[in-house]
Design a protein around this motif. Structure first.
Motif, mmCIF file in Angstrom:
data_model
loop_
_atom_site.group_PDB
_atom_site.id
_atom_site.type_symbol
_atom_site.label_atom_id
_atom_site.label_comp_id
_atom_site.label_asym_id
_atom_site.label_seq_id
_atom_site.Cartn_x
_atom_site.Cartn_y
_atom_site.Cartn_z
ATOM 1 N N LEU A 186 -46.049 20.159 -78.952
ATOM 2 C CA LEU A 186 -47.199 19.123 -78.706
ATOM 3 C C LEU A 186 -46.755 18.088 -79.944
ATOM 4 C CD1 LEU A 186 -50.121 17.829 -78.576
ATOM 5 C CD2 LEU A 186 -50.854 19.830 -80.025
ATOM 6 N N VAL A 187 -46.239 18.459 -81.281
ATOM 7 C CA VAL A 187 -46.021 17.446 -82.221
ATOM 8 C C VAL A 187 -44.869 16.438 -81.582
ATOM 9 C CG1 VAL A 187 -44.987 17.285 -84.603
ATOM 10 C CG2 VAL A 187 -46.712 19.029 -83.952
ATOM 11 N N ASP A 188 -43.787 17.163 -80.812
ATOM 12 C CA ASP A 188 -42.691 16.274 -80.324
ATOM 13 C C ASP A 188 -43.276 15.188 -79.358
ATOM 14 O OD1 ASP A 188 -40.868 17.566 -81.682
ATOM 15 O OD2 ASP A 188 -40.411 18.994 -79.976
ATOM 16 N N ALA A 189 -44.406 15.503 -78.757
ATOM 17 C CA ALA A 189 -44.973 14.417 -77.776
ATOM 18 C C ALA A 189 -45.825 13.669 -78.514
ATOM 19 C CB ALA A 189 -46.060 15.472 -76.815
ATOM 20 N N LEU A 190 -46.358 13.900 -79.562
ATOM 21 C CA LEU A 190 -47.024 12.906 -80.399
ATOM 22 C C LEU A 190 -46.049 11.857 -81.134
ATOM 23 C CD1 LEU A 190 -49.711 14.954 -82.035
ATOM 24 C CD2 LEU A 190 -50.215 13.585 -80.043
ATOM 25 N N LEU A 191 -44.721 12.392 -81.410
ATOM 26 C CA LEU A 191 -43.876 11.681 -82.063
ATOM 27 C C LEU A 191 -43.535 10.666 -81.093
ATOM 28 C CD1 LEU A 191 -41.727 14.005 -84.327
ATOM 29 C CD2 LEU A 191 -43.237 12.215 -85.026
ATOM 30 N N PHE A 192 -43.098 11.011 -79.647
ATOM 31 C CA PHE A 192 -42.863 10.152 -78.467
ATOM 32 C C PHE A 192 -43.884 9.126 -78.248
ATOM 33 C CE2 PHE A 192 -39.439 13.557 -77.613
ATOM 34 C CZ PHE A 192 -38.542 12.751 -77.659
ATOM 35 N N ILE A 193 -45.041 9.424 -78.126
ATOM 36 C CA ILE A 193 -46.094 8.432 -78.352
ATOM 37 C C ILE A 193 -45.924 7.535 -79.331
ATOM 38 C CG2 ILE A 193 -48.813 8.193 -78.046
ATOM 39 C CD1 ILE A 193 -48.992 10.853 -76.770
ATOM 40 N N HIS A 194 -45.725 7.989 -80.478
ATOM 41 C CA HIS A 194 -45.689 6.993 -81.710
ATOM 42 C C HIS A 194 -44.469 6.072 -81.574
ATOM 43 C CE1 HIS A 194 -44.472 5.525 -85.688
ATOM 44 N NE2 HIS A 194 -46.018 5.260 -85.888
ATOM 45 N N TYR A 195 -43.479 6.581 -80.794
ATOM 46 C CA TYR A 195 -42.241 5.633 -80.607
ATOM 47 C C TYR A 195 -42.639 4.754 -79.533
ATOM 48 C CZ TYR A 195 -37.727 4.128 -78.860
ATOM 49 O OH TYR A 195 -36.638 3.550 -78.460
ATOM 50 N N LEU A 196 -43.445 4.949 -78.610
ATOM 51 C CA LEU A 196 -43.799 4.130 -77.555
ATOM 52 C C LEU A 196 -44.602 2.952 -78.189
ATOM 53 C CD1 LEU A 196 -44.062 3.267 -74.473
ATOM 54 C CD2 LEU A 196 -45.901 5.061 -74.309
ATOM 55 N N GLY A 197 -45.720 3.320 -79.008
ATOM 56 C CA GLY A 197 -46.475 2.423 -79.741
ATOM 57 C C GLY A 197 -45.616 1.340 -80.474
ATOM 58 N N LEU A 198 -44.500 1.861 -81.287
ATOM 59 C CA LEU A 198 -43.545 0.974 -82.035
ATOM 60 C C LEU A 198 -42.926 0.237 -81.073
ATOM 61 C CD1 LEU A 198 -42.456 0.554 -84.576
ATOM 62 C CD2 LEU A 198 -40.612 1.966 -83.990
ATOM 63 N N VAL A 199 -42.715 0.506 -79.807
ATOM 64 C CA VAL A 199 -42.039 -0.534 -79.015
ATOM 65 C C VAL A 199 -42.991 -1.505 -78.334
ATOM 66 C CG1 VAL A 199 -41.022 -0.519 -76.786
ATOM 67 C CG2 VAL A 199 -40.114 1.235 -78.251
ATOM 68 N N LEU A 200 -44.086 -0.933 -78.133
ATOM 69 C CA LEU A 200 -45.109 -2.083 -77.437
ATOM 70 C C LEU A 200 -45.755 -2.939 -78.496
ATOM 71 C CD1 LEU A 200 -47.085 0.133 -74.902
ATOM 72 C CD2 LEU A 200 -45.325 -1.291 -74.438
ATOM 73 N N LEU A 201 -46.124 -2.389 -79.675
ATOM 74 C CA LEU A 201 -46.678 -3.225 -80.688
ATOM 75 C C LEU A 201 -45.716 -3.953 -81.294
ATOM 76 C CD1 LEU A 201 -49.574 -0.612 -81.803
ATOM 77 C CD2 LEU A 201 -49.356 -2.596 -80.058
ATOM 78 N N GLU A 202 -44.565 -3.704 -81.736
ATOM 79 C CA GLU A 202 -43.868 -4.191 -82.872
ATOM 80 C C GLU A 202 -42.412 -4.828 -82.284
ATOM 81 O OE1 GLU A 202 -44.581 -5.031 -85.755
ATOM 82 O OE2 GLU A 202 -46.618 -3.735 -85.728
ATOM 83 N N LEU A 203 -42.007 -4.528 -81.170
ATOM 84 C CA LEU A 203 -40.601 -4.908 -80.608
ATOM 85 C C LEU A 203 -40.341 -5.396 -79.385
ATOM 86 C CD1 LEU A 203 -38.698 -1.396 -81.264
ATOM 87 C CD2 LEU A 203 -38.858 -3.279 -82.892
ATOM 88 N N ARG A 204 -41.628 -5.767 -78.426
ATOM 89 C CA ARG A 204 -41.545 -5.917 -77.314
ATOM 90 C C ARG A 204 -41.697 -7.432 -77.456
ATOM 91 N NH1 ARG A 204 -45.786 -7.075 -73.189
ATOM 92 N NH2 ARG A 204 -44.647 -7.118 -71.278
ATOM 93 N N HIS A 205 -42.472 -8.114 -78.269
ATOM 94 C CA HIS A 205 -42.730 -9.458 -78.417
ATOM 95 C C HIS A 205 -41.788 -10.244 -79.392
ATOM 96 C CE1 HIS A 205 -44.712 -7.801 -81.994
ATOM 97 N NE2 HIS A 205 -44.306 -9.033 -82.569
#
Length: 524
Positions: A224-243
């Protein structure tokens, strides 16, 4: 007679009431038709530059407009019961939510929901690890070396996740957007679904079936903690890196004076692009000076004031029409010479501005020279002499340059941008940091960006985002939206950066060689 007079009076007023009722119905139908026409034009929402800033008055009811896709973005409640709501009631409810208290309530509600979800995300893996120990005390004895290693790994992963969430999400907000940030909402929903799915599976397989394999439970919590870490990585890509990769070139033009800037933006929604543009506006655009825009109006007023109209026929019904026609004819005859007046007026203004600028520069240099002389004298004196404070020094030399500075600011129409207190503070700052007179004059000789001036000019700025498309949609080629302020508006035009195709061309090195042939007959 009393009865008849009373009856006739009632009938008279009833006829008037029926006529006024019909007239009111016709006026309401006209207002509804006008509101329907205006509702098809565009949609406006509000962006506030800072969360804690005082806001302007809410817009009037006539400013409520909608877009063509109103059926997809609004909810219409119909019916004939006494509990039904009309469109006017819905608009009024929306206006009631626009008060500062309603906006603060919405902000606190969103923060509360996000905080509650964060606590749920962090406490769920801990509950997975603690609950078996509370239910079955003998399970702790079965945790071996591998199980203890997984426990240490889970603790450190939770700590890393806490720091990552703090760095990405727990930051002071730059602004309050009018609509929900879609990527953040999707991330929160995904995290909530992940936690609920793991919790349901844990309740069925571990609690109900009393699975006492503690090492498997620890592995389940770590997953579960690993899945939450991957969700946070997805948020980093969508919010900070995509634009970060530039995709669109936007042109921002101020509607009053035509000041224009160009910026490159990535894949952003319209409301996020508006926020980035406003941040660049306060930094890059020169301060808006409405006094410079009244020059043409004053010139036209002087031109019309110089005309005299005489009525030879005396006062009559067509006197005003004849007067206006005479003024228009005189203005048309003098149209050819208006450019000469404009040329000489601008030349005279530039001459006066250069003259007063020279006086200001000389006055400031003399004042700074006097300060330098006083400092040298203080250094020559014995130790223990009284040293003048920078604020006192600024107050001492300010009267010598105040008149020249005031005349220059009036000539360049900047007197409303600088107060006496702000000038003295800037002068004391320059004296304390041993700046030159040129550094002091730079703030007044060259108009700077909006952030250079007092906080009262930009802290409480309220902007309205006007867009035909939904503000949560992404930018696309040809999109146009407005950022309206009280005094002006910013017109934003979006253009996609073209696809660039580079081709390599090979050039034979032998093609650059040449032979220099010398003639035998040379003049020596």
């Amino acid at each position: 007679m009393d009865t008849e007079s009373t009856y006739s009076g009632y009938s008279h007023y009833s006829g008037r009431s029926r006529g006024s009722h019909r007239h009111g119905e016709r006026s309401r139908e006209r207002r509804k038709s006008r509101s329907k026409d205006s509702s098809r034009s565009e949609k406006s929402v509000t962006i506030t530059a800072s969360p804690g800033a005082p806001l302007a008055e809410p817009p009037a009811q006539g400013e409520e407009v909608q877009d063509d896709n109103w059926g997809e973005t609004t909810t219409a409640v119909t019916g004939t019961s006494e509990h039904s709501l009309s469109q006017e009631d819905i608009v009024q409810i929306g206006k009631d939510l626009e008060v500062p208290g309603g906006r603060d309530c919405r902000r606190y509600l969103s923060l509360g929901l996000a905080g509650s979800l964060g606590l749920l995300v962090f406490l769920t893996p801990v509950a997975f690890l603690v609950l078996p120990l509370a239910l079955w005390t003998d399970t702790a004895r079965r945790c071996g070396t591998a199980c203890e290693g997984l426990l240490i790994s889970a603790v450190f992963k939770l700590l890393i996740l806490l720091l990552a969430v703090w760095a990405l999400f727990l930051r002071p907000p730059r602004a309050r957007l009018p609509r929900v940030n879609v990527p953040q909402a999707l991330l929160l929903l995904l995290a909530l679904l992940c936690v609920i799915s793991y919790s349901l599976f844990y309740a069925v397989r571990v609690v109900d079936q009393e699975d006492k394999n503690y090492e498997g439970i620890v592995q389940y919590a770590v997953s579960l903690v690993d899945a939450l870490l991957f969700i946070h990585y997805l948020g980093l890509v969508l919010l900070e890196l995509r634009h970060l990769q530039p995709t669109f070139s936007v042109r921002v033009m101020r509607s009053t004076d035509g000041e224009t800037r160009h910026y490159n933006l990535g894949q952003l929604s319209i409301q996020q692009a508006a926020l980035v543009i406003l941040e660049h506006y306060y930094r890059d655009f020169p301060v808006h000076n409405p006094a410079l825009l009244t020059a043409s109006k004053s010139r036209a007023a002087k031109h019309l004031a110089g005309l005299k109209v005489y009525s030879v026929d005396g006062p009559g019904n067509n006197a005003s029409a004849g007067q206006s026609q005479a003024m228009m004819a005189a203005a048309a005859r003098r149209r050819d010479s208006s450019h000469n007046e404009l040329y000489y007026e601008e030349a005279d203004h530039e001459r006066r501005a250069r003259k007063r600028r020279a006086r200001l520069v000389v006055a400031v240099e003399e004042a700074f020279t006097h300060i330098q002389r006083l400092q040298d004298e203080e250094q020559k004196k014995a130790a223990g002499g009284e040293v003048m404070d920078p604020r006192e020094a600024a107050q001492a030399i300010f009267p010598s340059m105040a008149r020249a500075l005031q005349k220059y600011l009036r000539t360049t129409r900047q007197q409303h941008c600088h107060s006496m207190e702000s000038i003295q503070q800037h002068l004391a700052f320059c004296i304390a940091n041993n700046m030159t007179p040129k550094a002091f004059l730079e703030s007044y000789l060259t108009p700077g960006p909006t952030l250079q001036y007092g906080r009262e000019r930009w802290l409480s700025a309220r902007w309205k985002l006007v867009s035909e498309e939904a503000v949560t949609r992404g930018l696309k080629d040809g999109s146009v939206f407005l950022l309206n302020n009280v005094d002006f508006s910013l017109v934003v035009t979006v253009t996609r950066i073209p696809y660039i195709s580079l081709a390599e061309e090979f050039i034979d090195p032998k093609s650059h060689k040449f032979v220099l042939r010398m003639q035998s007959e040379t003049s020596v």
